[in-house]
Write a protein that holds these residues in place. Structure first.
Motif, PDB file in Angstrom:
ATOM      1  N   ALA A 182       0.732  -0.935   0.018  1.00  0.00           N
ATOM      2  CA  ALA A 182      -0.092   0.203   0.246  1.00  0.00           C
ATOM      3  C   ALA A 182       0.857   1.532   0.106  1.00  0.00           C
ATOM      4  N   LEU A 183       1.902   1.407   0.499  1.00  0.00           N
ATOM      5  CA  LEU A 183       3.020   2.517   0.315  1.00  0.00           C
ATOM      6  C   LEU A 183       3.033   2.204  -0.653  1.00  0.00           C
ATOM      7  N   LEU A 184       3.747   1.563  -1.319  1.00  0.00           N
ATOM      8  CA  LEU A 184       4.882   1.862  -2.469  1.00  0.00           C
ATOM      9  C   LEU A 184       3.110   2.558  -3.435  1.00  0.00           C
ATOM     10  N   ALA A 185       2.767   2.047  -3.683  1.00  0.00           N
ATOM     11  CA  ALA A 185       1.210   1.990  -4.421  1.00  0.00           C
ATOM     12  C   ALA A 185       1.102   3.863  -4.352  1.00  0.00           C
ATOM     13  N   PHE A 186       0.588   4.043  -2.885  1.00  0.00           N
ATOM     14  CA  PHE A 186       0.727   5.484  -2.879  1.00  0.00           C
ATOM     15  C   PHE A 186       1.857   6.336  -3.790  1.00  0.00           C
TER      16      PHE A 186
END
Length: 324
Positions: free
Chosen positions: A273-277
């Motif tokens: 999720a962090l990378l997606a952001f």
């Protein structure tokens, strides 16, 4: 959720100041470099020699992010000029989608925000290249007439004859005798220092106001939303990726500083999720979607949005499967 009391607002203010003070220097450096880059015409010897290979083209365009560092706000007009002046489609699209991450300021800010997560410094630029390759291949399934905005398509068609012959080999004046080719004259003009400073100041103030809003939202969400509720969403392998993708569209301010905004959520969400952001925000957010209308027709924009959402979701899911 009860109305926040004074101590909670003090916490919001403290978090807001911390995010802002960390982000402002990178925003200022990014605007300064982007303003200096705009003083030079991106058209040059390299423009006529950019590869048209389906793989090397987008990769060469993505690599231009190091030479022409710009956030997602500054790369749209540069990519539009590349297309208008006859640059290969693949190279121009590769620059458009990858340059906001592949520039030294963004890489430095990512490292400064997450020095304890070296995998993020590797996967963020690598993921942006993958997204650029996917979107370039997807959009090139459409013809230029179906993809490009009408005014840009007209400019590009006017520039095509010049793109097939070296502009710098025609210094004898023949170019000046062609009424349709006004680009060389415009390209030769360099804005005065006053114009550059005025442009840079206005850009800094515009992005700075968005940065204030983004920091305010991030600080408020981090402080006021119940942590258990956010963790319940943030730790779900799929739902966390989707929630942070949505948050990226709403909160992402500028690729030069969004790593600092992600600090407010990093401890509460999955790695994917962090990378997606950090991958989705530099491609699309609320302020940049309208800018794409200067390049693409509506069909192209919708196809790009669908492609980037699927690509980022798959990348985030893959990372969660690997690390969780």
């Amino acid at each position: 959720m009860n109305w926040p009391d004074g101590s909670q607002w003090q916490t919001v203010w403290a978090v807001f100041q911390g995010l802002l003070l960390e982000a402002i220097p990178f925003l200022l450096i990014g605007v300064a470099i982007a303003t200096a880059a705009r003083a030079w015409d991106p058209r040059g010897r390299w423009l006529q020699r950019l590869p048209r290979h389906p793989l090397l083209g987008p990769l060469s365009g993505a690599a231009l992010g190091f030479a022409l560092p710009a956030c997602e706000c500054g790369n749209v007009p540069v990519a539009r000029r590349l297309l208008a002046q006859g640059a290969p489609m693949g190279a121009s699209l590769g620059f458009l989608f990858a340059a906001p991450v592949l520039n030294p300021i963004v890489l430095l800010s990512t490292w400064a925000a997450f020095p304890d997560r070296p995998w993020l410094l590797l996967l963020r630029p690598l993921g942006s290249v993958v997204i650029a390759l996917v979107l370039t291949a997807l959009l090139q399934q459409l013809s230029e007439a179906a993809l490009l905005a009408p005014d840009l398509l007209e400019e590009r068609r006017m520039g095509q004859p010049l793109a097939t012959a070296s502009l710098l080999d025609r210094r004898s004046g023949l170019i000046g005798n062609q009424p349709l080719s006004t680009t060389p004259a415009i390209a030769a003009e360099r804005p005065s220092m006053g114009v550059l400073l005025d442009h840079g100041l206005r850009e800094f103030l515009e992005l700075g106001s968005l940065l204030l809003l983004g920091c305010g939202i991030a600080a408020t969400i981090q402080t006021l939303i119940p942590r258990d509720l956010f963790l319940a969403v943030g730790q779900a392998p799929t739902l966390s990726v989707l929630s942070l993708m949505l948050l990226a569209v709403v909160v992402s301010v500028c690729s030069s500083v969004d790593a600092f905004l992600a600090l407010g959520f990093a401890a509460m969400v999955t790695p994917g999720a962090l990378l997606a952001f950090l991958l989705l925000g530099p491609v699309i957010d609320l302020k940049s979607i309208s800018l794409f209308s200067r390049i693409f027709r509506r069909r192209g924009i919708l196809l790009m949005l669908a492609g980037v959402v699927v690509a980022v979701l798959l990348i985030g899911q893959w990372l969660n499967l690997v690390l969780l």
